[in-house]
Design a protein around this motif. Structure first.
Motif, PDB file in Angstrom:
ATOM      1  N   UNK A  20       1.417  -1.055  -0.201  1.00  0.00           N
ATOM      2  CA  UNK A  20       0.053  -0.112   0.308  1.00  0.00           C
ATOM      3  C   UNK A  20       0.886   1.028   0.304  1.00  0.00           C
ATOM      4  N   UNK A  21       2.604   1.687   0.565  1.00  0.00           N
ATOM      5  CA  UNK A  21       3.077   2.256   1.130  1.00  0.00           C
ATOM      6  C   UNK A  21       3.761   2.460  -0.156  1.00  0.00           C
ATOM      7  N   UNK A  22       4.071   1.115  -1.409  1.00  0.00           N
ATOM      8  CA  UNK A  22       5.030   1.567  -2.538  1.00  0.00           C
ATOM      9  C   UNK A  22       3.377   2.566  -3.521  1.00  0.00           C
ATOM     10  N   UNK A  23       1.921   1.683  -3.004  1.00  0.00           N
ATOM     11  CA  UNK A  23       1.139   2.249  -4.335  1.00  0.00           C
ATOM     12  C   UNK A  23       0.740   3.881  -4.160  1.00  0.00           C
ATOM     13  N   UNK A  24       1.634   4.647  -2.848  1.00  0.00           N
ATOM     14  CA  UNK A  24       1.887   5.507  -2.541  1.00  0.00           C
ATOM     15  C   UNK A  24      -0.025   6.703  -3.290  1.00  0.00           C
ATOM     16  N   UNK A  25      -1.078   5.784  -2.571  1.00  0.00           N
ATOM     17  CA  UNK A  25      -2.432   5.962  -2.247  1.00  0.00           C
ATOM     18  C   UNK A  25      -3.001   5.695  -3.008  1.00  0.00           C
ATOM     19  N   UNK A  26      -2.606   5.530  -4.547  1.00  0.00           N
ATOM     20  CA  UNK A  26      -3.029   5.429  -5.002  1.00  0.00           C
ATOM     21  C   UNK A  26      -3.545   3.661  -5.710  1.00  0.00           C
ATOM     22  N   UNK A  27      -4.863   3.097  -6.266  1.00  0.00           N
ATOM     23  CA  UNK A  27      -4.592   1.453  -6.330  1.00  0.00           C
ATOM     24  C   UNK A  27      -5.523   1.124  -5.103  1.00  0.00           C
ATOM     25  N   UNK A  28      -5.407  -0.403  -4.888  1.00  0.00           N
ATOM     26  CA  UNK A  28      -5.583  -0.986  -4.439  1.00  0.00           C
ATOM     27  C   UNK A  28      -5.243  -2.203  -3.609  1.00  0.00           C
ATOM     28  N   UNK A  29      -5.224  -3.084  -2.292  1.00  0.00           N
ATOM     29  CA  UNK A  29      -4.430  -4.141  -2.028  1.00  0.00           C
ATOM     30  C   UNK A  29      -5.858  -4.411  -0.848  1.00  0.00           C
ATOM     31  N   UNK A  30      -6.016  -5.796  -1.650  1.00  0.00           N
ATOM     32  CA  UNK A  30      -6.938  -6.163  -1.303  1.00  0.00           C
ATOM     33  C   UNK A  30      -6.381  -7.843  -0.473  1.00  0.00           C
ATOM     34  N   UNK A  31      -7.002  -7.539   0.921  1.00  0.00           N
ATOM     35  CA  UNK A  31      -6.065  -8.566   1.293  1.00  0.00           C
ATOM     36  C   UNK A  31      -6.761  -9.402   2.558  1.00  0.00           C
ATOM     37  N   UNK A  32      -6.622 -11.007   2.435  1.00  0.00           N
ATOM     38  CA  UNK A  32      -7.641 -12.222   2.994  1.00  0.00           C
ATOM     39  C   UNK A  32      -6.607 -12.993   4.182  1.00  0.00           C
ATOM     40  N   UNK A  33      -7.508 -13.210   4.667  1.00  0.00           N
ATOM     41  CA  UNK A  33      -7.689 -13.962   6.089  1.00  0.00           C
ATOM     42  C   UNK A  33      -8.257 -14.765   6.619  1.00  0.00           C
ATOM     43  N   UNK A  34      -8.525 -15.479   6.783  1.00  0.00           N
ATOM     44  CA  UNK A  34      -9.290 -17.118   7.056  1.00  0.00           C
ATOM     45  C   UNK A  34      -9.763 -16.397   8.626  1.00  0.00           C
ATOM     46  N   UNK A  35      -9.072 -15.137   9.955  1.00  0.00           N
ATOM     47  CA  UNK A  35      -9.527 -15.359  10.556  1.00  0.00           C
ATOM     48  C   UNK A  35     -10.049 -13.931  10.925  1.00  0.00           C
ATOM     49  N   UNK A  36     -11.636 -13.699  11.400  1.00  0.00           N
ATOM     50  CA  UNK A  36     -11.970 -12.601  11.711  1.00  0.00           C
ATOM     51  C   UNK A  36     -10.315 -11.088  12.462  1.00  0.00           C
ATOM     52  N   UNK A  37     -10.643 -12.519  13.759  1.00  0.00           N
ATOM     53  CA  UNK A  37      -9.341 -11.156  14.550  1.00  0.00           C
ATOM     54  C   UNK A  37      -7.974 -11.235  13.767  1.00  0.00           C
ATOM     55  N   UNK A  38      -7.359 -11.568  12.665  1.00  0.00           N
ATOM     56  CA  UNK A  38      -5.995 -11.481  12.077  1.00  0.00           C
ATOM     57  C   UNK A  38      -6.910 -10.232  11.620  1.00  0.00           C
ATOM     58  N   UNK A  39      -7.822  -9.817  10.507  1.00  0.00           N
ATOM     59  CA  UNK A  39      -8.074  -8.892   9.819  1.00  0.00           C
ATOM     60  C   UNK A  39      -8.738  -7.862  10.725  1.00  0.00           C
ATOM     61  N   UNK A  40      -8.998  -7.936  11.973  1.00  0.00           N
ATOM     62  CA  UNK A  40      -9.034  -6.619  12.855  1.00  0.00           C
ATOM     63  C   UNK A  40      -7.485  -6.012  12.623  1.00  0.00           C
ATOM     64  N   UNK A  41      -6.131  -7.008  12.715  1.00  0.00           N
ATOM     65  CA  UNK A  41      -5.274  -6.342  13.106  1.00  0.00           C
ATOM     66  C   UNK A  41      -5.103  -5.576  11.980  1.00  0.00           C
ATOM     67  N   UNK A  42      -5.269  -6.238  10.736  1.00  0.00           N
ATOM     68  CA  UNK A  42      -4.607  -5.801   8.829  1.00  0.00           C
ATOM     69  C   UNK A  42      -5.189  -4.304   9.074  1.00  0.00           C
ATOM     70  N   UNK A  43      -6.891  -3.995   9.423  1.00  0.00           N
ATOM     71  CA  UNK A  43      -7.517  -2.873   9.781  1.00  0.00           C
ATOM     72  C   UNK A  43      -6.657  -1.811  10.689  1.00  0.00           C
ATOM     73  N   UNK A  44      -6.552  -2.389  12.162  1.00  0.00           N
ATOM     74  CA  UNK A  44      -5.774  -1.604  12.483  1.00  0.00           C
ATOM     75  C   UNK A  44      -4.227  -0.809  12.173  1.00  0.00           C
ATOM     76  N   UNK A  45      -3.665  -1.295  11.425  1.00  0.00           N
ATOM     77  CA  UNK A  45      -2.253  -1.256  10.710  1.00  0.00           C
ATOM     78  C   UNK A  45      -2.631  -0.566   9.707  1.00  0.00           C
ATOM     79  N   UNK A  46      -3.517  -0.466   9.188  1.00  0.00           N
ATOM     80  CA  UNK A  46      -4.140   0.554   7.873  1.00  0.00           C
ATOM     81  C   UNK A  46      -3.709   1.663   8.627  1.00  0.00           C
ATOM     82  N   UNK A  47      -4.870   1.820   9.869  1.00  0.00           N
ATOM     83  CA  UNK A  47      -5.171   2.876  10.430  1.00  0.00           C
ATOM     84  C   UNK A  47      -4.172   3.516  11.015  1.00  0.00           C
TER      85      UNK A  47
END
Length: 445
Positions: free
Chosen positions: A270-297
């Motif tokens: 996402x950083x290399x995209x410099x605010x453009x485009x989109x990264x779609x991130x998948x994971x099996x576990x809801x708590x791990x997706x929560x981590x990814x969202x917190x990290x992005x924020x």
């Protein structure tokens, strides 16, 4: 006074028992125990050292203890002896008498008088008689296994795959503590600024010779700095940072990160995209997706879409040929990160590697149809196993005639680890002190 307050060694014993009983991850348990027992300051470092060191050298410690143990011990007693012996052998600053005194005190709290006498007797015998020599082991493979505390099957496997010298260097490197490295979030700041700010905070740092947006932390824990909370950097290993380079990211791309948690590579893309485009991130576990969202924020990245999904079924949720780039950083045996997760080496088996290969191929199969023609698919793992890496990559190409090998684009410092024009790299822990990592690249025709 907090009733739950425990000494560092009592806390270490609790963690080691839990790991032994439940195959829990050492890093997660350690953080829980530090919070629970309010362990602070230098004690945190000592606790970490005792826990990791005892796990890291478990087989060596048991080899040294064996002549002094005359009958089967309760599990906690054996672990107490192990962690005490670890300190006696490997920690110079703590006198033996203090270690033995503390072990006896713990034995008094947990066991009966017979156990107290046993613990005291064994540790004093070790102190008096010394340790038996590892040179008593005549088979060089078995000696390497005991000396570096890696299971015999694993040492044999690495010797078969890479030869004795390379296997030995890897086993020895796995006993060393890893250096913490961070990846600068260049959408917010730059490396020079972060170096200066960390030094003002009392950290000791140096720039990475491998990755241009990375810093090595020589003193201090980067997670405890305000700069981390402000999203100026992510904590990530240098080998792992190389993966995003292989994707050859350009503005406005649609990128799929098929096995994304905890989200380090997602953030980097996402950083290399410099605010453009989109990264779609998948994971099996809801708590791990929560981590990814917190990290992005935390990083201030708005071009990440994190979804709970089994990537083996991703073909059901996305249209074919909808991504410019796909990263499959696949579930693997983790044999490249044994310095960070030493418990892994005692729990994995040959059979695990076989079943993981099937999962790896299924994810590659499922995501292949989602890539646009001319797009790149990167397959990576944090293992050093030949079958999981080159074996899986070769099997993928065999099954998919619409894909071809694509020469890797990586930071210059890594170029001499790649055979010229090759689409794969195997990084070993001993190469530059990073994690063991495999990266391969394929282009859709």
């Amino acid at each position: 006074m907090n009733k739950q307050k425990k000494t560092v060694r009592e806390a270490a014993l609790d963690v080691l028992i839990a790991i032994d009983q439940h195959q829990s991850y050492s890093n997660l348990l350690l953080n829980q125990v530090i919070k629970k027992y309010q362990i602070t300051g230098p004690d945190t470092g000592l606790l970490t050292e005792i826990v990791y060191g005892t796990i890291q050298r478990k087989m060596t410690l048991d080899y040294y203890l064996q002549p002094f143990i005359k009958k089967k011990l309760e599990q906690w007693v054996h672990i107490l002896l192990r962690l005490s012996l670890y300190q006696m052998i490997y920690l110079d600053k703590v006198p033996d008498r203090a270690i033995i005194f503390e072990a006896v005190e713990i034995a008094k709290k947990r066991g009966h008088r017979g156990i107290v006498g046993l613990v005291n007797g064994i540790l004093r015998s070790v102190q008096r008689e010394g340790l038996r020599s590892l040179d008593a082991i005549t088979d060089p493979v078995e000696k390497l296994s005991i000396e570096t505390s890696h299971p015999l099957w694993l040492v044999r496997r690495w010797i078969d795959q890479y030869g004795f010298e390379k296997a030995k260097a890897m086993c020895e490197e796995n006993l060393l503590a890893p250096v913490q490295t961070v990846r600068i979030n260049e959408t917010k700041t730059n490396r020079e600024e972060v170096c200066s700010m960390l030094e003002v905070e009392g950290f000791s740092v140096e720039v990475s010779p491998i990755i241009s947006e990375s810093i090595r932390i020589l003193k201090g824990n980067a997670a405890n700095s305000d700069l981390y909370k402000k999203g100026y950097y992510s904590i990530q290993d240098e080998s792992s940072m190389a993966v995003a380079y292989a994707l050859e990211i350009a503005p406005n791309m649609a990128v799929l990160d098929a096995c994304a948690a905890p989200g380090g590579k997602t953030g980097h893309i996402a950083e290399l995209l410099k605010g453009t485009g989109k990264v779609t991130s998948l994971d099996l576990h809801p708590h791990k997706i929560k981590l990814i969202k917190e990290n992005a924020s935390r990083l201030g990245l708005n071009n990440i879409d994190a979804l709970v999904m089994d990537s083996r079924h991703s073909g059901d949720s996305f249209q074919s040929e909808s991504f410019d780039r796909i990263l499959v950083d696949a579930p693997c045996s983790g044999l490249g990160v044994l310095r960070r997760k030493p418990d892994i080496k005692y729990s994995k088996t040959d059979e695990d590697i076989q079943s993981l290969r099937e999962v790896q191929l299924r994810i590659l199969d499922a995501t292949a149809s989602l890539l646009k023609k001319g797009g790149l698919l990167v397959y990576s793992t944090c293992t050093v196993d030949l079958e999981e890496n080159f074996g899986t990559a070769a099997a993928f190409l065999e099954l998919h005639e619409d894909f071809e090998s694509h020469a890797l684009t990586l930071p210059t410092a890594l170029s001499h680890f790649i055979k010229e024009g090759s689409n794969t790299i195997q990084i070993f822990p001993q190469d530059f002190g990073g994690d063991g990592f495999f990266i391969s690249c394929f282009r859709k025709k």
